[in-house]
Scaffold this active site. Sequence first.
Site, PDB file in Angstrom:
ATOM      1  N   GLU A 433       0.828  -1.223   0.000  1.00  0.00           N
ATOM      2  CA  GLU A 433       0.000   0.000   0.000  1.00  0.00           C
ATOM      3  C   GLU A 433       0.852   1.258   0.000  1.00  0.00           C
ATOM      4  O   GLU A 433       0.468   2.276   0.593  1.00  0.00           O
ATOM      5  CB  GLU A 433      -0.941   0.020   1.217  1.00  0.00           C
ATOM      6  CG  GLU A 433      -2.209  -0.732   1.004  1.00  0.00           C
ATOM      7  CD  GLU A 433      -2.740  -0.491  -0.388  1.00  0.00           C
ATOM      8  OE1 GLU A 433      -3.056  -1.482  -1.036  1.00  0.00           O
ATOM      9  OE2 GLU A 433      -2.803   0.661  -0.841  1.00  0.00           O
TER      10      GLU A 433
HETATM   11  C1  LIG Z   1       2.493  -9.896   0.718  1.00  0.00           C
HETATM   12  C2  LIG Z   1       2.303  -8.847  -0.312  1.00  0.00           C
HETATM   13  C3  LIG Z   1       1.026  -8.502  -0.712  1.00  0.00           C
HETATM   14  C4  LIG Z   1       0.832  -7.527  -1.708  1.00  0.00           C
HETATM   15  N1  LIG Z   1      -0.433  -7.274  -2.162  1.00  0.00           N
HETATM   16  C5  LIG Z   1      -0.584  -6.486  -3.263  1.00  0.00           C
HETATM   17  C6  LIG Z   1      -1.872  -6.363  -3.893  1.00  0.00           C
HETATM   18  O1  LIG Z   1      -2.865  -6.939  -3.440  1.00  0.00           O
HETATM   19  N2  LIG Z   1      -1.955  -5.597  -5.011  1.00  0.00           N
HETATM   20  C7  LIG Z   1      -0.877  -4.948  -5.551  1.00  0.00           C
HETATM   21  O2  LIG Z   1      -1.020  -4.278  -6.567  1.00  0.00           O
HETATM   22  N3  LIG Z   1       0.354  -5.061  -4.979  1.00  0.00           N
HETATM   23  C8  LIG Z   1       0.525  -5.801  -3.860  1.00  0.00           C
HETATM   24  N4  LIG Z   1       1.763  -5.947  -3.289  1.00  0.00           N
HETATM   25  C9  LIG Z   1       2.888  -5.218  -3.865  1.00  0.00           C
HETATM   26  C10 LIG Z   1       3.361  -4.066  -2.979  1.00  0.00           C
HETATM   27  O3  LIG Z   1       2.434  -3.023  -2.996  1.00  0.00           O
HETATM   28  C11 LIG Z   1       4.769  -3.659  -3.496  1.00  0.00           C
HETATM   29  O4  LIG Z   1       5.659  -4.665  -3.076  1.00  0.00           O
HETATM   30  C12 LIG Z   1       5.184  -2.308  -2.966  1.00  0.00           C
HETATM   31  O5  LIG Z   1       4.413  -1.302  -3.565  1.00  0.00           O
HETATM   32  C13 LIG Z   1       6.666  -2.006  -3.246  1.00  0.00           C
HETATM   33  O6  LIG Z   1       7.005  -2.265  -4.585  1.00  0.00           O
HETATM   34  P1  LIG Z   1       8.265  -3.197  -4.912  1.00  0.00           P
HETATM   35  O7  LIG Z   1       8.133  -4.438  -4.116  1.00  0.00           O
HETATM   36  O8  LIG Z   1       8.410  -3.304  -6.354  1.00  0.00           O
HETATM   37  O9  LIG Z   1       9.511  -2.406  -4.297  1.00  0.00           O
HETATM   38  P2  LIG Z   1      10.301  -1.229  -5.039  1.00  0.00           P
HETATM   39  O10 LIG Z   1       9.330  -0.278  -5.635  1.00  0.00           O
HETATM   40  O11 LIG Z   1      11.330  -1.807  -5.902  1.00  0.00           O
HETATM   41  O12 LIG Z   1      10.992  -0.514  -3.786  1.00  0.00           O
HETATM   42  C14 LIG Z   1      12.171  -1.005  -3.160  1.00  0.00           C
HETATM   43  C15 LIG Z   1      12.662   0.040  -2.157  1.00  0.00           C
HETATM   44  O13 LIG Z   1      12.952   1.274  -2.858  1.00  0.00           O
HETATM   45  C16 LIG Z   1      12.235   2.327  -2.272  1.00  0.00           C
HETATM   46  N5  LIG Z   1      11.776   3.260  -3.304  1.00  0.00           N
HETATM   47  C17 LIG Z   1      11.280   2.977  -4.527  1.00  0.00           C
HETATM   48  N6  LIG Z   1      10.929   4.120  -5.145  1.00  0.00           N
HETATM   49  C18 LIG Z   1      11.215   5.128  -4.296  1.00  0.00           C
HETATM   50  C19 LIG Z   1      11.084   6.551  -4.339  1.00  0.00           C
HETATM   51  N7  LIG Z   1      10.548   7.178  -5.402  1.00  0.00           N
HETATM   52  N8  LIG Z   1      11.495   7.274  -3.264  1.00  0.00           N
HETATM   53  C20 LIG Z   1      12.018   6.679  -2.184  1.00  0.00           C
HETATM   54  N9  LIG Z   1      12.157   5.347  -2.084  1.00  0.00           N
HETATM   55  C21 LIG Z   1      11.760   4.581  -3.122  1.00  0.00           C
HETATM   56  C22 LIG Z   1      11.024   1.687  -1.585  1.00  0.00           C
HETATM   57  O14 LIG Z   1      10.514   2.510  -0.537  1.00  0.00           O
HETATM   58  C23 LIG Z   1      11.639   0.386  -1.085  1.00  0.00           C
HETATM   59  O15 LIG Z   1      12.285   0.630   0.141  1.00  0.00           O
HETATM   60  C24 LIG Z   1       1.961  -6.867  -2.264  1.00  0.00           C
HETATM   61  C25 LIG Z   1       3.248  -7.208  -1.847  1.00  0.00           C
HETATM   62  C26 LIG Z   1       3.428  -8.187  -0.899  1.00  0.00           C
HETATM   63  C27 LIG Z   1       4.821  -8.574  -0.526  1.00  0.00           C
END
Ligand SMILES: Cc1cc2nc3c(=O)[nH]c(=O)nc-3n(C[C@H](O)[C@H](O)[C@H](O)COP(=O)(O)OP(=O)(O)OC[C@H]3O[C@@H](n4cnc5c(N)ncnc54)[C@H](O)[C@@H]3O)c2cc1C
Length: 577
Positions: A433
Amino acid sequence: MTAYEPPVKDYDFLLRNVIATDEVLSAVTAGDVSVDDAMDVVEGASSVVRPIAELSAIGDRIGSRLKDGTVVTPPGFREAFASYAEGGWIGLAAPESIGGAGMPRTIAIASDEFLSAANTAFAMAPQLNSYALAVFAAVNDSELNAIYVPAMIAGRWTATMELTEPQAGTDVSAIRTVAKPQDDGTWLLSGQKMFISWGDHDLAENIIHLVLARTPGAPVGLAGLSLFVVPKLLPRPDGSVGERNAIQCVSLEHKLGIHASPTCLIDYDGATGFLIGEPHRGLQAMFVMMNAARLGTGVQGLAVAERAYQAATAYAAERVQGQVIGRELDTPIAEHPDVRRLLLSMGSGVSAMRALAVQTAAWLDLSTSEQASTAKSAAALAQLFLPVVKAWLTETGLQITSDAIQVHGGMGYVEETGVAQLLRDARIFPIYEGTTAVQANHLVGRIVSRDRGASALAALELMSETCWELSELGHRVAVRIASRLESGVALLRQATLDLLDRGERPRDVFAAAVPYLHMWGLLAGGWMHGRMLRAALEGGDTSRERRIVEADFYGVHYLSRLAGLADVVAAGETVLA
Ligand SMILES: Cc1cc2nc3c(=O)[nH]c(=O)nc-3n(C[C@H](O)[C@H](O)[C@H](O)COP(=O)(O)OP(=O)(O)OC[C@H]3O[C@@H](n4cnc5c(N)ncnc54)[C@H](O)[C@@H]3O)c2cc1C
């Protein structure tokens, strides 16, 4: 682990003494619901979660599994979901105009907290439905509503929220799933969505995927996204389920916590979808769901922290270890000064989190008031505090679940007591989220800078008023917390003005964003303690002594951190370069 006891009395105290509940009820229900009626709902919500709490450990141990292309949930989940849905709880906060119970979020939040504390992984299924119902209500497409809404409210169909793809996590603009228009007005969706919570399961007869996708020729980036309803089984005109759509749950993630919540990789291979809302305005529609989910995720942090606090309190009251300084032989560990510190840190943290969550829900409710000035100021406060609730509650909740393990010693680290599960479950809350950084970026980049700090400074003004009221009470703890709050207000005002001055150096601003958000959380928590203390002192509430102790502890142990964070905000990127 000790049985979970929903904190009904805390809601009674907040709703009757701290929050302007009458004003909320008259804005949302036109006065049809009284505070007593609202408390009946809270009581009801506390009873319904008890059997669901008993499934939490089994859900963790067995988890949801993928079998022959379908997700099978842990034993007992199907029956529990059916009985929860039958009780009418899914539509509790959905507007009456679409067939919901129309309960203000200020009240429904209690039901969310109790359910998430009882069984976080289970809770996500019905909660996703209630977030999706907010989208259907906002878009208000009568044809779509007629088919989907009654089945979702009844729990016959459940909803998902689908943004994430392998290359599109935080950066939603990178979404590649495509939707091609068909002559009959439907769309064909192709692509893969990953990490989709409850993307497949056996709790309900159908699953409604709410998918962000790109249409041919759409502008690049966020402006090119549209939102689609893509049902697993295509509905017939009479609302019954028909043919299977071209959607497949390809795999499930193996993960740290929330084992019973299936996290699915979903493949769309020319699946039939229906546009919801206007083309290219998908993100705006999805934001309705995301805002509901952000409040809900903050509440997950609160809920699991409350459960961890209850478990730690019960364990510390029984466990005897060593001679407690200044106490009789065989005094339990709860009386060791450091265990007392841990327990008070958890308890006062949870009280601050709950009050802030309920207050933010109240502002959201009041933002719908017919009185324009009330609606405007409530909307500004809700906007300001929503990212704080999402990020600060989930980060603080995580620390509290870790502290609960500390209180249990080695018994907390092994799985037997159940507190280890709480820490594992809570670890996802600051990630999904919108990560903590995303919330903080939104706070500084969108909210504070957009109105040049106007809503932030107005909120600080409200806090100053509380300081003055507390000082007037003359009670020593009220005077003490008022003074700490006043210093905190000055620090946060200065930090806000400094951030606004750094307009030319955006890296410097964003380096300070998370500590700045934490300042808001800590200070708002202190503000809530000040208001709770005032209510307890003035109203002679039975929890008076607890409120005094918690407010004093919070002032010393939490508000004192503001000065350190102000230093970090002031340093900005200088020490990162
Ligand atoms: C158990 C689980 C359930 C989930 N359920 C859903 C769901 O129902 N629907 C859905 O759509 N998604 C879902 N997700 C996905 C979740 O929302 C994403 O994992 C999350 O948004 C982070 O994206 P990412 O994993 O690609 O990390 P990344 O975007 O790659 O981020 C990695 C790190 O970089 C940092 N970062 C990235 N961009 C920036 C920025 N601009 N400024 C500062 N820091 C930054 C982040 O804060 C983080 O610390 C789920 C994930 C999990 C693990």
